[in-house]
Motif scaffolding. Sequence first.
Motif, short mmCIF file in Angstrom:
data_model
loop_
_atom_site.label_atom_id
_atom_site.label_comp_id
_atom_site.label_asym_id
_atom_site.label_seq_id
_atom_site.Cartn_x
_atom_site.Cartn_y
_atom_site.Cartn_z
N VAL A 34 -9.97 11.90 4.28
CA VAL A 34 -10.11 11.32 2.94
C VAL A 34 -8.72 10.93 2.46
N GLY A 35 -8.65 9.87 1.66
CA GLY A 35 -7.36 9.41 1.17
C GLY A 35 -7.46 8.77 -0.19
N ALA A 36 -6.33 8.70 -0.87
CA ALA A 36 -6.23 8.03 -2.16
C ALA A 36 -4.89 7.32 -2.20
N GLY A 37 -4.90 6.11 -2.76
CA GLY A 37 -3.65 5.37 -2.78
C GLY A 37 -3.62 4.31 -3.84
N ILE A 38 -2.51 3.58 -3.88
CA ILE A 38 -2.35 2.45 -4.78
C ILE A 38 -2.11 1.20 -3.94
N ARG A 39 -2.55 0.06 -4.46
CA ARG A 39 -2.40 -1.22 -3.77
C ARG A 39 -2.00 -2.24 -4.83
N MET A 40 -0.74 -2.68 -4.80
CA MET A 40 -0.20 -3.50 -5.88
C MET A 40 0.36 -4.81 -5.36
N THR A 41 -0.02 -5.91 -6.02
CA THR A 41 0.50 -7.23 -5.73
C THR A 41 1.77 -7.48 -6.52
N GLY A 42 2.37 -8.64 -6.31
CA GLY A 42 3.55 -9.00 -7.08
C GLY A 42 3.25 -9.08 -8.57
N ASP A 43 2.07 -9.59 -8.92
CA ASP A 43 1.70 -9.65 -10.34
C ASP A 43 1.60 -8.26 -10.95
N ASP A 44 1.08 -7.31 -10.18
CA ASP A 44 0.98 -5.93 -10.68
C ASP A 44 2.36 -5.34 -10.95
N TRP A 45 3.32 -5.60 -10.05
CA TRP A 45 4.67 -5.08 -10.24
C TRP A 45 5.33 -5.72 -11.47
N ARG A 46 5.10 -7.03 -11.66
CA ARG A 46 5.69 -7.71 -12.81
C ARG A 46 5.11 -7.18 -14.13
N LYS A 47 3.81 -6.90 -14.14
CA LYS A 47 3.19 -6.34 -15.33
C LYS A 47 3.76 -4.96 -15.63
N ASN A 74 0.83 -1.20 0.00
CA ASN A 74 0.00 0.00 0.00
C ASN A 74 0.87 1.25 0.00
N ALA A 75 0.38 2.29 -0.64
CA ALA A 75 0.93 3.64 -0.48
C ALA A 75 -0.24 4.61 -0.61
N GLU A 76 -0.39 5.50 0.36
CA GLU A 76 -1.58 6.35 0.43
C GLU A 76 -1.21 7.76 0.87
N VAL A 77 -1.88 8.75 0.30
CA VAL A 77 -1.83 10.12 0.82
C VAL A 77 -3.20 10.44 1.39
N ASN A 78 -3.23 11.22 2.47
CA ASN A 78 -4.51 11.52 3.10
C ASN A 78 -4.54 12.96 3.59
N LEU A 79 -5.75 13.46 3.72
CA LEU A 79 -5.99 14.83 4.16
C LEU A 79 -7.25 14.82 5.02
N GLY A 80 -7.22 15.60 6.11
CA GLY A 80 -8.38 15.58 7.00
C GLY A 80 -8.40 16.75 7.96
N ILE A 81 -9.42 16.75 8.81
CA ILE A 81 -9.57 17.78 9.83
C ILE A 81 -9.84 17.11 11.17
N ARG A 82 -9.42 17.79 12.23
CA ARG A 82 -9.74 17.37 13.59
C ARG A 82 -10.46 18.52 14.29
N TYR A 83 -11.55 18.18 14.97
CA TYR A 83 -12.26 19.16 15.78
C TYR A 83 -12.16 18.70 17.23
N TYR A 84 -11.53 19.51 18.08
CA TYR A 84 -11.29 19.14 19.47
C TYR A 84 -12.50 19.51 20.33
N VAL A 85 -13.14 18.49 20.87
CA VAL A 85 -14.26 18.73 21.79
C VAL A 85 -13.74 18.99 23.20
N SER A 86 -12.51 18.57 23.46
CA SER A 86 -11.80 18.89 24.70
C SER A 86 -10.32 18.86 24.38
N GLU A 87 -9.49 19.09 25.38
CA GLU A 87 -8.05 19.19 25.13
C GLU A 87 -7.47 17.91 24.55
N ASN A 88 -8.01 16.75 24.93
CA ASN A 88 -7.43 15.47 24.51
C ASN A 88 -8.41 14.57 23.76
N VAL A 89 -9.55 15.09 23.35
CA VAL A 89 -10.54 14.31 22.59
C VAL A 89 -10.91 15.10 21.33
#
Length: 218
Positions: A151-164, A130-145
């Motif tokens: 959202v993310g997008a990535g590639i997922r390649m098997t050995g057959d994919d690499w050989r091709k 796997n290799a993925e890039v992601n982007l998102g937001i965090r909203y803090y309802v308290s200091e530690n929560v």
Amino acid sequence: MKQSRTILRILPLLLSIATCGFASAQETQWQPFGELSAGVTRFKGISMPTYGATIGLRHGDLTLGLRYRHSGSPLKEAEPIHDLSLLLQTGTQLAPRLELFGGVATGFAIQHSQLLYGNPLGKDNTMALNAEVNLGIRYYVSENVALTFNVGAGIRMTGDDWRKMASQLPYDPRTIPTYTTATGGVTIGIPPKVKKVNLPPQLIVDGKAPILTAYSGN
């Protein structure tokens, strides 16, 4: 299902190693955290509900984590995908309670034969990278929560994919097996330990260091 059993054996070991690191991390002001998430992943034309768990450490704007995801088809037209990845993210504060973050994740996944090759369910499975890039937001309802959306997008390649890819240069990037994902979750952090200094308040600077004072006699 040999690979599935292997990943399920590896996961508790990695979790225990990370947990051991949390105790020492508290002394260096790295903040341990855990996150539970749910969402959807689209891969090979199939949308699959996805559930995940992440443990890691935060220090300032930097986040390091270990993420496990399980994606399965509600109609059973494909067997579940197990995904274990290392996560690196950095963030910036947009408002007192709102943070924008982005990062990358890389690891490996167990892909099953029904999704890859149309074979009968339960016949075989394949390890993929796997290799993925992601982007998102965090909203803090308290200091530690915090509530998160990612959202993310990535590639997922098997050995057959690499050989091709190696045998068909120049390779058409449109044939690379890609996926997209969108998840929401809840993050809970563990505040670092604060060392207490048993001195009068007049001798403490910002709660950290004593003031050294000299008096001259008359």
